[in-house]
Structure formats: C-alpha cells, structure tokens
Design a protein around this motif. Structure first.
Motif, mmCIF file in Angstrom:
data_model
loop_
_atom_site.group_PDB
_atom_site.id
_atom_site.type_symbol
_atom_site.label_atom_id
_atom_site.label_comp_id
_atom_site.label_asym_id
_atom_site.label_seq_id
_atom_site.Cartn_x
_atom_site.Cartn_y
_atom_site.Cartn_z
ATOM 1 N N GLY A 17 41.989 43.193 56.826
ATOM 2 C CA GLY A 17 42.490 42.774 55.532
ATOM 3 C C GLY A 17 43.875 42.166 55.680
ATOM 4 N N ASN A 18 44.144 41.111 54.916
ATOM 5 C CA ASN A 18 45.460 40.482 54.950
ATOM 6 C C ASN A 18 45.727 39.928 53.552
ATOM 7 O OD1 ASN A 18 47.718 38.812 55.307
ATOM 8 N ND2 ASN A 18 47.172 38.397 57.431
ATOM 9 N N GLU A 19 46.580 40.588 52.828
ATOM 10 C CA GLU A 19 46.846 40.238 51.435
ATOM 11 C C GLU A 19 47.451 38.849 51.250
ATOM 12 O OE1 GLU A 19 46.179 41.939 48.417
ATOM 13 O OE2 GLU A 19 44.818 42.834 49.866
ATOM 14 N N THR A 20 48.271 38.406 52.194
ATOM 15 C CA THR A 20 48.952 37.119 52.005
ATOM 16 C C THR A 20 47.965 35.961 51.900
ATOM 17 O OG1 THR A 20 50.916 37.975 53.109
ATOM 18 C CG2 THR A 20 50.730 35.575 52.911
ATOM 19 N N PRO A 21 47.116 35.710 52.901
ATOM 20 C CA PRO A 21 46.176 34.594 52.746
ATOM 21 C C PRO A 21 45.131 34.849 51.652
ATOM 22 C CG PRO A 21 45.830 35.677 54.855
ATOM 23 C CD PRO A 21 47.047 36.274 54.246
ATOM 24 N N ARG A 22 44.800 36.113 51.388
ATOM 25 C CA ARG A 22 43.859 36.404 50.302
ATOM 26 C C ARG A 22 44.444 35.954 48.968
ATOM 27 N NH1 ARG A 22 42.989 39.579 46.255
ATOM 28 N NH2 ARG A 22 44.760 40.914 46.644
ATOM 29 N N CYS A 23 45.690 36.316 48.711
ATOM 30 C CA CYS A 23 46.340 35.913 47.460
ATOM 31 C C CYS A 23 46.523 34.401 47.394
ATOM 32 C CB CYS A 23 47.694 36.620 47.313
ATOM 33 S SG CYS A 23 47.543 38.394 47.010
ATOM 34 N N GLN A 24 46.897 33.784 48.518
ATOM 35 C CA GLN A 24 47.057 32.327 48.543
ATOM 36 C C GLN A 24 45.712 31.638 48.263
ATOM 37 O OE1 GLN A 24 49.450 32.514 52.430
ATOM 38 N NE2 GLN A 24 50.049 30.539 51.543
ATOM 39 N N SER A 25 44.626 32.186 48.796
ATOM 40 C CA SER A 25 43.295 31.617 48.558
ATOM 41 C C SER A 25 42.935 31.702 47.086
ATOM 42 C CB SER A 25 42.231 32.357 49.385
ATOM 43 O OG SER A 25 42.458 32.216 50.760
ATOM 44 N N GLU A 26 43.144 32.877 46.494
ATOM 45 C CA GLU A 26 42.830 33.056 45.078
ATOM 46 C C GLU A 26 43.645 32.103 44.209
ATOM 47 O OE1 GLU A 26 43.302 37.169 44.075
ATOM 48 O OE2 GLU A 26 41.572 37.780 45.281
ATOM 49 N N LYS A 27 44.934 31.974 44.505
ATOM 50 C CA LYS A 27 45.809 31.086 43.729
ATOM 51 C C LYS A 27 45.339 29.630 43.850
ATOM 52 C CE LYS A 27 50.680 29.855 43.243
ATOM 53 N NZ LYS A 27 52.034 30.037 43.773
ATOM 54 N N PHE A 28 45.023 29.205 45.056
ATOM 55 C CA PHE A 28 44.557 27.837 45.294
ATOM 56 C C PHE A 28 43.248 27.556 44.558
ATOM 57 C CE2 PHE A 28 41.806 25.070 47.912
ATOM 58 C CZ PHE A 28 42.496 23.872 47.760
ATOM 59 N N LEU A 29 42.277 28.468 44.685
ATOM 60 C CA LEU A 29 40.969 28.254 44.060
ATOM 61 C C LEU A 29 41.064 28.260 42.535
ATOM 62 C CD1 LEU A 29 38.787 30.333 46.534
ATOM 63 C CD2 LEU A 29 38.964 27.838 46.376
ATOM 64 N N LYS A 30 41.939 29.097 41.982
ATOM 65 C CA LYS A 30 42.152 29.082 40.524
ATOM 66 C C LYS A 30 42.810 27.777 40.091
ATOM 67 C CE LYS A 30 42.368 34.030 39.802
ATOM 68 N NZ LYS A 30 43.217 35.209 39.642
ATOM 69 N N ALA A 31 43.755 27.276 40.890
ATOM 70 C CA ALA A 31 44.461 26.038 40.540
ATOM 71 C C ALA A 31 43.524 24.836 40.479
ATOM 72 C CB ALA A 31 45.589 25.773 41.538
ATOM 73 N N VAL A 32 42.489 24.835 41.313
ATOM 74 C CA VAL A 32 41.540 23.717 41.296
ATOM 75 C C VAL A 32 40.291 24.059 40.491
ATOM 76 C CG1 VAL A 32 42.380 22.747 43.476
ATOM 77 C CG2 VAL A 32 40.458 24.365 43.513
ATOM 78 N N ALA A 33 40.319 25.191 39.778
ATOM 79 C CA ALA A 33 39.213 25.643 38.929
ATOM 80 C C ALA A 33 37.895 25.730 39.684
ATOM 81 C CB ALA A 33 39.075 24.744 37.707
ATOM 82 N N TYR A 34 37.957 26.249 40.920
ATOM 83 C CA TYR A 34 36.750 26.383 41.734
ATOM 84 C C TYR A 34 36.140 27.759 41.532
ATOM 85 C CZ TYR A 34 33.541 26.529 45.631
ATOM 86 O OH TYR A 34 32.406 26.628 46.379
ATOM 87 N N SER A 35 34.828 27.795 41.469
ATOM 88 C CA SER A 35 34.105 29.050 41.352
ATOM 89 C C SER A 35 32.917 28.983 42.298
ATOM 90 C CB SER A 35 33.617 29.246 39.915
ATOM 91 O OG SER A 35 32.839 30.414 39.831
ATOM 92 N N GLY A 36 32.802 29.933 43.181
ATOM 93 C CA GLY A 36 31.676 29.958 44.109
ATOM 94 C C GLY A 36 32.115 30.325 45.517
ATOM 95 N N ILE A 37 31.200 30.152 46.444
ATOM 96 C CA ILE A 37 31.448 30.467 47.852
ATOM 97 C C ILE A 37 32.313 29.376 48.464
ATOM 98 C CG2 ILE A 37 30.317 30.685 50.121
ATOM 99 C CD1 ILE A 37 29.768 33.046 48.286
ATOM 100 N N THR A 38 33.243 29.790 49.285
ATOM 101 C CA THR A 38 34.055 28.827 50.042
ATOM 102 C C THR A 38 34.359 29.406 51.415
ATOM 103 O OG1 THR A 38 36.026 27.445 50.012
ATOM 104 C CG2 THR A 38 36.261 29.639 49.126
ATOM 105 N N ASP A 39 34.452 28.536 52.377
ATOM 106 C CA ASP A 39 34.823 28.905 53.748
ATOM 107 C C ASP A 39 36.215 28.350 53.983
ATOM 108 O OD1 ASP A 39 34.788 29.660 56.431
ATOM 109 O OD2 ASP A 39 33.718 27.859 57.064
#
Length: 167
Positions: A17-39
């Motif tokens: 687990g690594n909170e930093t990239p997890r939070c950055q990923s969530e922030k990025f995906l919300k900013a582009v209004a993405y919903s779904g699976i991403t790699d």
C-alpha cells in the motif's frame, strides 16, 4: 524487478500500500471525470521525492491479480461486481502479495547487467504462500503450456537465425 531491467513489465512484484500515489490517482481521475478500470504506472523521482505518472490506460493491466483484497476480489472481479450492481465491499488489500511473471522473471535474472542496481533477494522467490504466478495454475494448465511452447519457439528461432548468420 522488471524486464527489461528498470524499464519494462513487472517480472517480480510485491504489493504494498502507498497512500501518496493512491491519492494522486484518485485526484487525477476525479479531475478528468473518469469512472472505471484504469492501469496506471507511477515512479518515484529520486531527485525530488515526488511520484510522477508514466502511463494511464483505460483498461485492465497485466498485473491486475497483484492487487487482491482479503475478500479475494481483484480488479477484474471488482469491475464485474460493479457492472452487475453488486457490492464490492471495503476489504483491505493484501500487503506483501508476491506476483511473478515466470518468463519475465527468468529472463530478467539471466539478462541482468553485472553492475545493475538490482540485487534480488533470493529468499523472496522461496517464500511460501501469498504467491501469485502469472501463467501457472494447477486447475488450468493450458495457459502455462502455451506460454512454454511460445517461449521455446522464440528461443529456437533465435538459435536458427544466429546459425544462419542473420541478426
């Protein structure tokens, strides 16, 4: 460990687990209004200690089994549950899960540069339990068999090309 070293696909990985990239990923995906699976692939830049995004694809990645939770739900199962309107739950991710792509791991160990910064811990390969192999499964051996045949064909092609004097 990656193949090719320091730049390629996962050959041997351990889930942490690594909170930093997890939070950055969530922030990025919300900013582009993405919903779904991403790699997504992130790397820590040792120059400034910041995580930098390298890759983001709207699909399941090859390492999806690495990220299984204690309820045996991985990325693909979570997607299926979500798409069928069922609950995914909030079970914690399994920390320390070992993921091995057999062919890449073998090639990475054999082709590792002598002065490489990679120093594989031999004990990690021998650790019992918590190991996920990419190709081998005792209840479905066909994928492993096909991978082995393809690898053998590639090796034989290289040998014959070398013997024929072609690069």
């Amino acid at each position: 460990m990656a193949f090719p070293a320091d730049a390629g696909s996962t050959a041997l990985g351990v889930s942490r687990g690594n909170e930093t990239p997890r939070c950055q990923s969530e922030k990025f995906l919300k900013a582009v209004a993405y919903s779904g699976i991403t790699d997504m692939d992130w790397r820590k830049d040792e120059r400034d200690g910041q995580y930098k995004i390298l890759n983001c694809n709207p699909r399941t990645g090859q390492n999806f089994r690495m990220f299984e939770n204690s309820a045996a739900i991985d990325v693909v199962r979570a997607q299926h549950l979500d798409l069928t309107g069922r609950s995914i739950g909030c079970a914690p991710m399994i920390d320390g899960r070992l993921f091995t792509v057999e062919t890449f791991c073998l090639q990475a160990l054999l082709r590792r540069p002598r002065r490489s910064t990679l120093t594989p811990d031999v004990g990690i390969y021998l650790r019992p339990g918590g190991r996920e192999l990419a190709w081998w499964s005792s209840d479905d051996q066909l994928p492993f068999f096909m991978m082995t045949v393809r690898l053998l064909i590639r090796v034989l092609e290289r040998i014959f090309r070398h013997l024929a004097g072609r690069p």
